[in-house]
Motif scaffolding. Structure first.
Motif, PDB file in Angstrom:
ATOM      1  N   VAL A   8       6.336   4.811  -0.257  1.00 34.57           N
ATOM      2  CA  VAL A   8       6.273   4.161  -1.729  1.00 34.57           C
ATOM      3  C   VAL A   8       7.156   3.169  -1.814  1.00 34.57           C
ATOM      4  CG1 VAL A   8       6.639   4.545  -4.231  1.00 34.57           C
ATOM      5  CG2 VAL A   8       5.354   6.424  -2.696  1.00 34.57           C
ATOM      6  N   GLY A   9       8.330   3.081  -1.525  1.00 30.08           N
ATOM      7  CA  GLY A   9       9.200   2.007  -1.535  1.00 30.08           C
ATOM      8  C   GLY A   9       8.851   0.671  -0.696  1.00 30.08           C
ATOM      9  N   VAL A  10       8.244   0.939   0.319  1.00 28.09           N
ATOM     10  CA  VAL A  10       7.964  -0.218   1.212  1.00 28.09           C
ATOM     11  C   VAL A  10       6.655  -0.953   0.321  1.00 28.09           C
ATOM     12  CG1 VAL A  10       7.155  -0.856   3.435  1.00 28.09           C
ATOM     13  CG2 VAL A  10       8.704   0.522   3.278  1.00 28.09           C
ATOM     14  N   VAL A  11       5.868  -0.132  -0.040  1.00 25.20           N
ATOM     15  CA  VAL A  11       4.461  -0.603  -0.760  1.00 25.20           C
ATOM     16  C   VAL A  11       5.063  -1.170  -2.011  1.00 25.20           C
ATOM     17  CG1 VAL A  11       2.489   0.088  -1.828  1.00 25.20           C
ATOM     18  CG2 VAL A  11       3.007   0.942   0.543  1.00 25.20           C
ATOM     19  N   GLY A  12       5.806  -0.603  -2.500  1.00 28.79           N
ATOM     20  CA  GLY A  12       6.198  -1.324  -3.764  1.00 28.79           C
ATOM     21  C   GLY A  12       6.986  -2.552  -3.360  1.00 28.79           C
ATOM     22  N   GLY A  13       7.782  -2.826  -2.587  1.00 28.52           N
ATOM     23  CA  GLY A  13       8.513  -3.985  -2.236  1.00 28.52           C
ATOM     24  C   GLY A  13       7.479  -4.914  -1.687  1.00 28.52           C
ATOM     25  N   VAL A  15       4.287  -5.211  -2.735  1.00 26.05           N
ATOM     26  CA  VAL A  15       3.719  -5.419  -3.815  1.00 26.05           C
ATOM     27  C   VAL A  15       4.565  -7.053  -4.665  1.00 26.05           C
ATOM     28  CG1 VAL A  15       2.882  -5.055  -6.259  1.00 26.05           C
ATOM     29  CG2 VAL A  15       2.228  -3.743  -4.205  1.00 26.05           C
ATOM     30  N   VAL A  16       5.888  -6.491  -4.843  1.00 25.27           N
ATOM     31  CA  VAL A  16       6.667  -7.516  -5.536  1.00 25.27           C
ATOM     32  C   VAL A  16       6.787  -8.793  -5.018  1.00 25.27           C
ATOM     33  CG1 VAL A  16       9.116  -7.666  -6.452  1.00 25.27           C
ATOM     34  CG2 VAL A  16       7.949  -5.634  -6.802  1.00 25.27           C
ATOM     35  N   LEU A  17       7.036  -8.548  -3.365  1.00 25.19           N
ATOM     36  CA  LEU A  17       6.832  -9.835  -2.797  1.00 25.19           C
ATOM     37  C   LEU A  17       5.804 -10.700  -2.699  1.00 25.19           C
ATOM     38  CD1 LEU A  17       8.907  -8.950   0.468  1.00 25.19           C
ATOM     39  CD2 LEU A  17      10.048 -10.257  -1.491  1.00 25.19           C
ATOM     40  N   LEU A  18       4.644 -10.044  -2.930  1.00 26.34           N
ATOM     41  CA  LEU A  18       3.177 -10.581  -2.809  1.00 26.34           C
ATOM     42  C   LEU A  18       2.992 -11.146  -4.350  1.00 26.34           C
ATOM     43  CD1 LEU A  18       0.476 -10.967  -1.575  1.00 26.34           C
ATOM     44  CD2 LEU A  18      -0.208  -9.022  -2.388  1.00 26.34           C
ATOM     45  N   GLY A  19       3.617 -10.653  -5.195  1.00 22.62           N
ATOM     46  CA  GLY A  19       3.468 -11.230  -6.649  1.00 22.62           C
ATOM     47  C   GLY A  19       4.389 -12.370  -6.921  1.00 22.62           C
ATOM     48  N   LEU A  20       5.448 -12.388  -6.258  1.00 23.78           N
ATOM     49  CA  LEU A  20       6.418 -13.530  -6.288  1.00 23.78           C
ATOM     50  C   LEU A  20       5.773 -14.720  -5.421  1.00 23.78           C
ATOM     51  CD1 LEU A  20       9.985 -11.998  -6.034  1.00 23.78           C
ATOM     52  CD2 LEU A  20       8.963 -13.017  -7.676  1.00 23.78           C
TER      53      LEU A  20
END
Length: 58
Positions: A8-13, A15-20
């Motif tokens: 969950v932490g890796v997927v969240g990271g 997603v955040v990097l992809l959004g940026l």
């Protein structure tokens, strides 16, 4: 349970990097379009100036 938290932490990271990254790409496209418009306008203005400076060369 610990592995699930890591996933969950890796997927969240990611997603955040992809959004940026997508936000940065959007701004780069906007800046590129503005620069392209400026270049076209400057070329048009300079072309008209040179046509006025040399009216017999047409």
């Amino acid at each position: 349970m610990r592995a699930l938290l890591w996933v969950v932490g890796v997927v969240g990271g990611i997603v955040v990097l992809l959004g940026l990254l997508l936000e940065a790409v959007r701004w780069l496209v906007i800046i590129g379009l503005i620069a392209l418009a400026v270049v076209i306008i400057l070329a048009f203005v300079r072309g008209r100036q040179s046509a006025h400076n040399y009216p017999n060369r047409r």
